[in-house]
Design an enzyme around this catalytic site. Structure first.
Site, PDB file in Angstrom:
ATOM      1  N   GLY A  41       0.804  -1.215   0.000  1.00 28.51           N
ATOM      2  CA  GLY A  41       0.000   0.000   0.000  1.00 28.51           C
ATOM      3  C   GLY A  41       0.836   1.263   0.000  1.00 28.51           C
ATOM      4  CG  HIS A  65       3.336   0.729  -5.244  1.00 22.56           C
ATOM      5  ND1 HIS A  65       3.482   1.781  -4.377  1.00 22.56           N
ATOM      6  CD2 HIS A  65       3.892  -0.341  -4.622  1.00 22.56           C
ATOM      7  CE1 HIS A  65       4.079   1.370  -3.276  1.00 22.56           C
ATOM      8  NE2 HIS A  65       4.349   0.096  -3.388  1.00 22.56           N
ATOM      9  CE  LYS A 118      13.476   1.879  -3.987  1.00 24.46           C
ATOM     10  NZ  LYS A 118      12.817   1.306  -2.859  1.00 24.46           N
TER      11      LYS A 118
HETATM   12  P1  AMP Z   1       6.057  -2.491  -1.540  1.00 25.26           P
HETATM   13  O1  AMP Z   1       4.709  -1.897  -1.396  1.00 25.26           O
HETATM   14  O2  AMP Z   1       7.169  -1.614  -1.062  1.00 25.26           O
HETATM   15  O3  AMP Z   1       6.131  -3.902  -0.977  1.00 25.26           O
HETATM   16  O4  AMP Z   1       6.313  -2.659  -3.097  1.00 25.26           O
HETATM   17  C1  AMP Z   1       5.434  -3.403  -3.912  1.00 25.26           C
HETATM   18  C2  AMP Z   1       6.087  -3.643  -5.247  1.00 25.26           C
HETATM   19  O5  AMP Z   1       6.371  -2.402  -5.879  1.00 25.26           O
HETATM   20  C3  AMP Z   1       7.435  -4.389  -5.114  1.00 25.26           C
HETATM   21  O6  AMP Z   1       7.523  -5.355  -6.142  1.00 25.26           O
HETATM   22  C4  AMP Z   1       8.440  -3.284  -5.296  1.00 25.26           C
HETATM   23  O7  AMP Z   1       9.678  -3.725  -5.826  1.00 25.26           O
HETATM   24  C5  AMP Z   1       7.718  -2.387  -6.303  1.00 25.26           C
HETATM   25  N1  AMP Z   1       8.257  -1.025  -6.256  1.00 25.26           N
HETATM   26  C6  AMP Z   1       8.414  -0.254  -5.154  1.00 25.26           C
HETATM   27  N2  AMP Z   1       8.992   0.935  -5.487  1.00 25.26           N
HETATM   28  C7  AMP Z   1       9.217   0.880  -6.825  1.00 25.26           C
HETATM   29  C8  AMP Z   1       9.799   1.792  -7.768  1.00 25.26           C
HETATM   30  N3  AMP Z   1      10.277   2.991  -7.399  1.00 25.26           N
HETATM   31  N4  AMP Z   1       9.872   1.403  -9.056  1.00 25.26           N
HETATM   32  C9  AMP Z   1       9.392   0.189  -9.450  1.00 25.26           C
HETATM   33  N5  AMP Z   1       8.843  -0.708  -8.614  1.00 25.26           N
HETATM   34  C10 AMP Z   1       8.745  -0.372  -7.315  1.00 25.26           C
END
Ligand code: AMP
Length: 276
Positions: free
Chosen positions: A30, A36, A149
Site C-alpha cells: 500500500g 507501484h 527496485k
Molecule cells: P512495496 O509496497 O514496497 O512492498 O512494493 C510493492 C512492489 O512495488 C514491489 O515489487 C516493489 O519492488 C515495487 N516497487 C516499489 N517501489 C518501486 C519503484 N520505485 N519502481 C518500481 N517498482 C517499485
C-alpha cells in the site's frame, strides 16, 4: 472494482474468472506511488484481469522496524487502482492471512537471504516468501509483477518459483524515479526536505556508475570506487557488485550482474540499484 477483505471471497472471485483468461497479480504493502502504479499498468496491459494486494505483512518486519508506523493511504490507493482498471483489490488483515500461530514456515535460501538486506534483517526474506506464496496459491495468477527496485526480493522470489516449480511467470519491472531522480518508495515520506537533498546523492551515484559502465568499464571495483567517491556525505550500509545468485563479482558480465546500494539518511534506509 471489487474490494475483497477475506479469503473466502477471494477464492470465490478467483473461481469466477474464466479459466483460460489471464490474471496478473501485483503484491504491495500500500501507500501506492508511481512505482507501484507502473507495475499495475503493466499488469492491466498484459492481462485480461488484474488483482492488487495491499497488505503490510508483519512476518517480514523485525522487532524494531516500522511495522506500526508504516505509511497508509487506503482511500487514495483504492482510487488509484480503480483509475488504472484493476478488477479486484485484496485487502486482508493479519488474522485473515495468518489464522493460527503454529504455522508451516518457509526458509529463504540462506546464501541469498542472510546477506545484504538480510544481514541486518535475517528473517525478512522468509517473511516475504511466506506472504508471496500464500498470495500465489490464493490467486493462482498467470503473471506476477515485482519491481527491480527490490532486487534481492525479486531474485529470491524467482528462486522460490524455480525451486518449487510454481507455474507463475515472474515479471520484473524497472525502477521508477521521481523528477529529482530519487527512486519512489513508500518510506520517502520519512525524509524532510534537507534529508531529501542529501538522499539525491544516491540516484546521482547510480547515474555515475551507469555512465562509466556504458563507456565500457567492466571492472567491478572501479565502478564501486566511482560509487563510493560520489557517496562521500552519506552513511553507506553496503555497495556491492554481484551476480543474480547475489555472489560478489570482480568483472561485470552484461545482463548477469547488478550493483546494489543501501544507504541511511537520518533514520531512513534507502535502496537503489543498477541492473547491468
Ligand atoms: P512495496 O509496497 O514496497 O512492498 O512494493 C510493492 C512492489 O512495488 C514491489 O515489487 C516493489 O519492488 C515495487 N516497487 C516499489 N517501489 C518501486 C519503484 N520505485 N519502481 C518500481 N517498482 C517499485
Amino acid at each position: 472494482m471489487k474490494v475483497i477483505n477475506n479469503i473466502k471471497d477471494l477464492i470465490a472471485w478467483r473461481d469466477s474468472i474464466n479459466l483460460d483468461s489471464s490474471l496478473g497479480l501485483v503484491p504491495t504493502m500500500g501507500a501506492l506511488h508511481l512505482g507501484h502504479e507502473s507495475l499495475i499498468k503493466k499488469s492491466t496491459d498484459e492481462n485480461l484481469n488484474t488483482i492488487v494486494s495491499i497488505f503490510v505483512n508483519p512476518t517480514q518486519f523485525g522487532p524494531n522496524e516500522d511495522l506500526d508506523k508504516y505509511p497508509k493511504s487506503i482511500e487514495s490507493d483504492l482510487k488509484k487502482c480503480e483509475n488504472l482498471g484493476v478488477n479486484a483489490v485484496f485487502l486482508p488483515d493479519s488474522k485473515e492471512m495468518y489464522k493460527n500461530e503454529n504455522l508451516t514456515r518457509i526458509y529463504a535460501p540462506s546464501d541469498m537471504s542472510y546477506v545484504l538486506e538480510g544481514f541486518t534483517r535475517p528473517f525478512h526474506f522468509s517473511g516475504v516468501l511466506e506472504i508471496v506464496l500464500r498470495l500465489f496459491n490464493l490467486t493462482r495468477p498467470t503473471n506476477a509483477y515485482f519491481g527491480q527496485k527490490d532486487a534481492q526480493q525479486l531474485l529470491i522470489i524467482k528462486k522460490m518459483v524455480n525451486d518449487f516449480f510454481i507455474p507463475i511467470n515472474i515479471v520484473p519491472c524497472p525502477i521508477i524515479r521521481d523528477t529529482d531522480g530519487l527512486a519512489f518508495s513508500s518510506r520517502n515520506v520519512y525524509l524532510n526536505s534537507e534529508q531529501r537533498k542529501i538522499a539525491l546523492n544516491i540516484p546521482q551515484t547510480i547515474k555515475n556508475m551507469e555512465s562509466s559502465f556504458k563507456s565500457g568499464e567492466r571492472n567491478a571495483n572501479n565502478l564501486l570506487k566511482i560509487g563510493l567517491d560520489s557517496l562521500k556525505d552519506i552513511e553507506v550500509e553496503y555497495l556491492i557488485a554481484c551476480d543474480y545468485a547475489l555472489k560478489k563479482i570482480d568483472i561485470i558480465t552484461p545482463n548477469q550482474s547488478l550493483i546494489l546500494l543501501t544507504a541511511r539518511v537520518g533514520g531512513t534506509r534507502l535502496l537503489d540499484n543498477l541492473w547491468l
